[in-house]
Design a protein around this motif. Structure first.
Motif, PDB file in Angstrom:
ATOM      1  N   ALA A 263       0.825  -1.211   0.000  1.00 24.78           N
ATOM      2  CA  ALA A 263       0.000   0.000   0.000  1.00 24.78           C
ATOM      3  C   ALA A 263       0.858   1.258   0.000  1.00 24.78           C
ATOM      4  N   ASN A 264       0.277   2.331  -0.534  1.00 16.76           N
ATOM      5  CA  ASN A 264       0.933   3.627  -0.401  1.00 16.76           C
ATOM      6  C   ASN A 264       0.797   4.091   1.047  1.00 16.76           C
ATOM      7  N   HIS A 265       1.635   5.033   1.442  1.00 14.09           N
ATOM      8  CA  HIS A 265       1.676   5.459   2.852  1.00 14.09           C
ATOM      9  C   HIS A 265       1.628   6.977   2.899  1.00 14.09           C
ATOM     10  N   ILE A 266       0.451   7.514   3.235  1.00  8.86           N
ATOM     11  CA  ILE A 266       0.263   8.965   3.233  1.00  8.86           C
ATOM     12  C   ILE A 266      -0.032   9.548   4.610  1.00  8.86           C
ATOM     13  N   ASP A 267      -0.299   8.669   5.595  1.00 10.25           N
ATOM     14  CA  ASP A 267      -0.690   9.170   6.913  1.00 10.25           C
ATOM     15  C   ASP A 267      -0.386   8.104   7.972  1.00 10.25           C
ATOM     16  N   ASN A 268      -0.226   8.546   9.214  1.00 11.69           N
ATOM     17  CA  ASN A 268      -0.007   7.609  10.316  1.00 11.69           C
ATOM     18  C   ASN A 268      -1.183   6.646  10.498  1.00 11.69           C
ATOM     19  N   LEU A 269      -2.347   7.021  10.009  1.00  8.73           N
ATOM     20  CA  LEU A 269      -3.531   6.175  10.151  1.00  8.73           C
ATOM     21  C   LEU A 269      -3.627   5.085   9.080  1.00  8.73           C
ATOM     22  N   ASP A 270      -2.698   5.055   8.130  1.00  8.79           N
ATOM     23  CA  ASP A 270      -2.759   4.044   7.071  1.00  8.79           C
ATOM     24  C   ASP A 270      -2.786   2.609   7.609  1.00  8.79           C
ATOM     25  N   PRO A 271      -1.898   2.222   8.535  1.00  7.95           N
ATOM     26  CA  PRO A 271      -1.965   0.831   9.011  1.00  7.95           C
ATOM     27  C   PRO A 271      -3.324   0.461   9.624  1.00  7.95           C
ATOM     28  N   PRO A 272      -3.892   1.289  10.517  1.00  2.00           N
ATOM     29  CA  PRO A 272      -5.207   0.885  11.026  1.00  2.00           C
ATOM     30  C   PRO A 272      -6.295   0.899   9.951  1.00  2.00           C
ATOM     31  N   VAL A 273      -6.212   1.818   8.987  1.00  6.71           N
ATOM     32  CA  VAL A 273      -7.221   1.850   7.920  1.00  6.71           C
ATOM     33  C   VAL A 273      -7.118   0.599   7.055  1.00  6.71           C
ATOM     34  N   VAL A 274      -5.908   0.211   6.689  1.00  5.93           N
ATOM     35  CA  VAL A 274      -5.741  -1.031   5.927  1.00  5.93           C
ATOM     36  C   VAL A 274      -6.196  -2.208   6.788  1.00  5.93           C
ATOM     37  N   GLY A 275      -5.863  -2.183   8.059  1.00  9.40           N
ATOM     38  CA  GLY A 275      -6.245  -3.270   8.962  1.00  9.40           C
ATOM     39  C   GLY A 275      -7.745  -3.470   9.087  1.00  9.40           C
ATOM     40  N   ILE A 276      -8.514  -2.384   9.057  1.00 10.45           N
ATOM     41  CA  ILE A 276      -9.972  -2.534   9.200  1.00 10.45           C
ATOM     42  C   ILE A 276     -10.676  -2.787   7.877  1.00 10.45           C
ATOM     43  N   THR A 277     -10.013  -2.475   6.766  1.00 16.42           N
ATOM     44  CA  THR A 277     -10.672  -2.653   5.473  1.00 16.42           C
ATOM     45  C   THR A 277     -10.277  -3.945   4.769  1.00 16.42           C
ATOM     46  N   ALA A 278      -9.144  -4.520   5.125  1.00 14.33           N
ATOM     47  CA  ALA A 278      -8.713  -5.781   4.515  1.00 14.33           C
ATOM     48  C   ALA A 278      -9.636  -6.903   4.989  1.00 14.33           C
ATOM     49  N   PRO A 279      -9.946  -7.843   4.112  1.00 14.76           N
ATOM     50  CA  PRO A 279     -10.845  -8.930   4.509  1.00 14.76           C
ATOM     51  C   PRO A 279     -10.197  -9.981   5.421  1.00 14.76           C
ATOM     52  N   ARG A 280      -8.878  -9.899   5.585  1.00 17.17           N
ATOM     53  CA  ARG A 280      -8.147 -10.839   6.440  1.00 17.17           C
ATOM     54  C   ARG A 280      -7.242 -10.060   7.378  1.00 17.17           C
ATOM     55  N   PRO A 281      -6.865 -10.644   8.514  1.00 14.36           N
ATOM     56  CA  PRO A 281      -5.922  -9.966   9.405  1.00 14.36           C
ATOM     57  C   PRO A 281      -4.593  -9.696   8.681  1.00 14.36           C
ATOM     58  N   VAL A 282      -4.036  -8.527   8.942  1.00 14.46           N
ATOM     59  CA  VAL A 282      -2.793  -8.111   8.281  1.00 14.46           C
ATOM     60  C   VAL A 282      -1.681  -8.030   9.328  1.00 14.46           C
ATOM     61  N   HIS A 283      -0.513  -8.570   8.964  1.00 16.77           N
ATOM     62  CA  HIS A 283       0.689  -8.487   9.797  1.00 16.77           C
ATOM     63  C   HIS A 283       1.580  -7.419   9.170  1.00 16.77           C
ATOM     64  N   PHE A 284       1.880  -6.381   9.923  1.00  9.28           N
ATOM     65  CA  PHE A 284       2.664  -5.264   9.395  1.00  9.28           C
ATOM     66  C   PHE A 284       4.093  -5.266   9.908  1.00  9.28           C
ATOM     67  N   MET A 285       5.018  -4.924   9.004  1.00  2.94           N
ATOM     68  CA  MET A 285       6.359  -4.554   9.427  1.00  2.94           C
ATOM     69  C   MET A 285       6.220  -3.111   9.911  1.00  2.94           C
ATOM     70  N   ALA A 286       6.769  -2.811  11.067  1.00  3.01           N
ATOM     71  CA  ALA A 286       6.654  -1.457  11.602  1.00  3.01           C
ATOM     72  C   ALA A 286       8.023  -0.992  12.082  1.00  3.01           C
ATOM     73  N   LYS A 287       8.284   0.287  11.911  1.00  2.00           N
ATOM     74  CA  LYS A 287       9.592   0.800  12.327  1.00  2.00           C
ATOM     75  C   LYS A 287       9.824   0.477  13.803  1.00  2.00           C
ATOM     76  N   GLU A 288      11.035   0.034  14.083  1.00  2.00           N
ATOM     77  CA  GLU A 288      11.336  -0.458  15.428  1.00  2.00           C
ATOM     78  C   GLU A 288      11.154   0.616  16.506  1.00  2.00           C
ATOM     79  N   GLU A 289      11.225   1.887  16.150  1.00 10.55           N
ATOM     80  CA  GLU A 289      11.058   2.971  17.127  1.00 10.55           C
ATOM     81  C   GLU A 289       9.690   2.904  17.814  1.00 10.55           C
ATOM     82  N   LEU A 290       8.673   2.391  17.109  1.00  9.31           N
ATOM     83  CA  LEU A 290       7.327   2.295  17.695  1.00  9.31           C
ATOM     84  C   LEU A 290       7.308   1.367  18.910  1.00  9.31           C
ATOM     85  N   PHE A 291       8.194   0.381  18.909  1.00  4.69           N
ATOM     86  CA  PHE A 291       8.198  -0.622  19.963  1.00  4.69           C
ATOM     87  C   PHE A 291       8.859  -0.130  21.243  1.00  4.69           C
ATOM     88  N   SER A 292       9.465   1.053  21.204  1.00  6.13           N
ATOM     89  CA  SER A 292      10.090   1.615  22.411  1.00  6.13           C
ATOM     90  C   SER A 292       9.277   2.768  22.997  1.00  6.13           C
TER      91      SER A 292
END
Length: 180
Positions: free
Chosen positions: A41-70
């Protein structure tokens, strides 16, 4: 069915975001139901992962920048939302192995091929990660476009394209190697 943090968060986010952004989803039927899928997917906003997550018909596993985990609190929740860390700016072998495992297990791996958000809304140059997963797995590659502004009560479209046939691309790559 067991209620997971992912499914609870998906329901909650769906309840909040869909009416605010008047989200319209096109092409959900294009996502294969029972095999590995590389969702790009294209990435235009911080809300893209949750928007893709709620609109995809299956659960999505995302690679996320490691900084989020700290980040306090968020860092404890993110792994329960099917996200795993990737070190940006380098070849992160552990993240690559994890992504290939997700695809091999027949799940959906969500990527933003540019590796970061676009500040202008225009597509930027893609990084090698999407190509790596597409060529090293048997997953279907499904493009996803997020179209529109993230402005309250303005329509936001999420379009899932038809899967890209990677077999012919892989065959062409093999042919080029054997022609040398």
């Amino acid at each position: 069915m067991k209620l997971t943090v992912y499914s609870f968060a998906r329901s909650l986010v769906n309840t909040v975001l869909k009416p605010i952004y008047r989200i319209e989803v096109i092409g959900r039927e294009n996502m294969p139901a029972d095999s590995g899928v590389l969702l790009c997917a294209n990435h235009i906003d911080n809300l893209d992962p949750p928007v893709v997550g709620i609109t995809a018909p299956r659960p999505v596993h995302f690679m996320a920048k490691e900084e989020l985990f700290s980040i306090p609190v968020l860092g404890k929740i993110v792994p329960h939302l099917n996200a795993f860390p990737v070190k940006r700016g380098m070849s992160d072998r552990e993240a690559l192995r994890k992504g290939l495992g997700i695809l091999k297990d027949g799940k959906v791996l969500g990527l933003f091929p540019e590796g970061t958000r676009s500040k202008t809304g225009e597509m930027g140059k893609g990084l090698a990660g999407a190509g790596f997963f597409a060529l090293r797995s048997d997953a279907h590659v499904v493009p996803c476009a997020i179209i529109g502004p993230y402005k309250a009560f303005k329509k936001l479209k999420v379009v899932y394209g038809k899967p890209i046939d990677m077999v012919s691309i892989k065959e062409k790559k093999v042919k080029c190697r054997t022609d040398n």
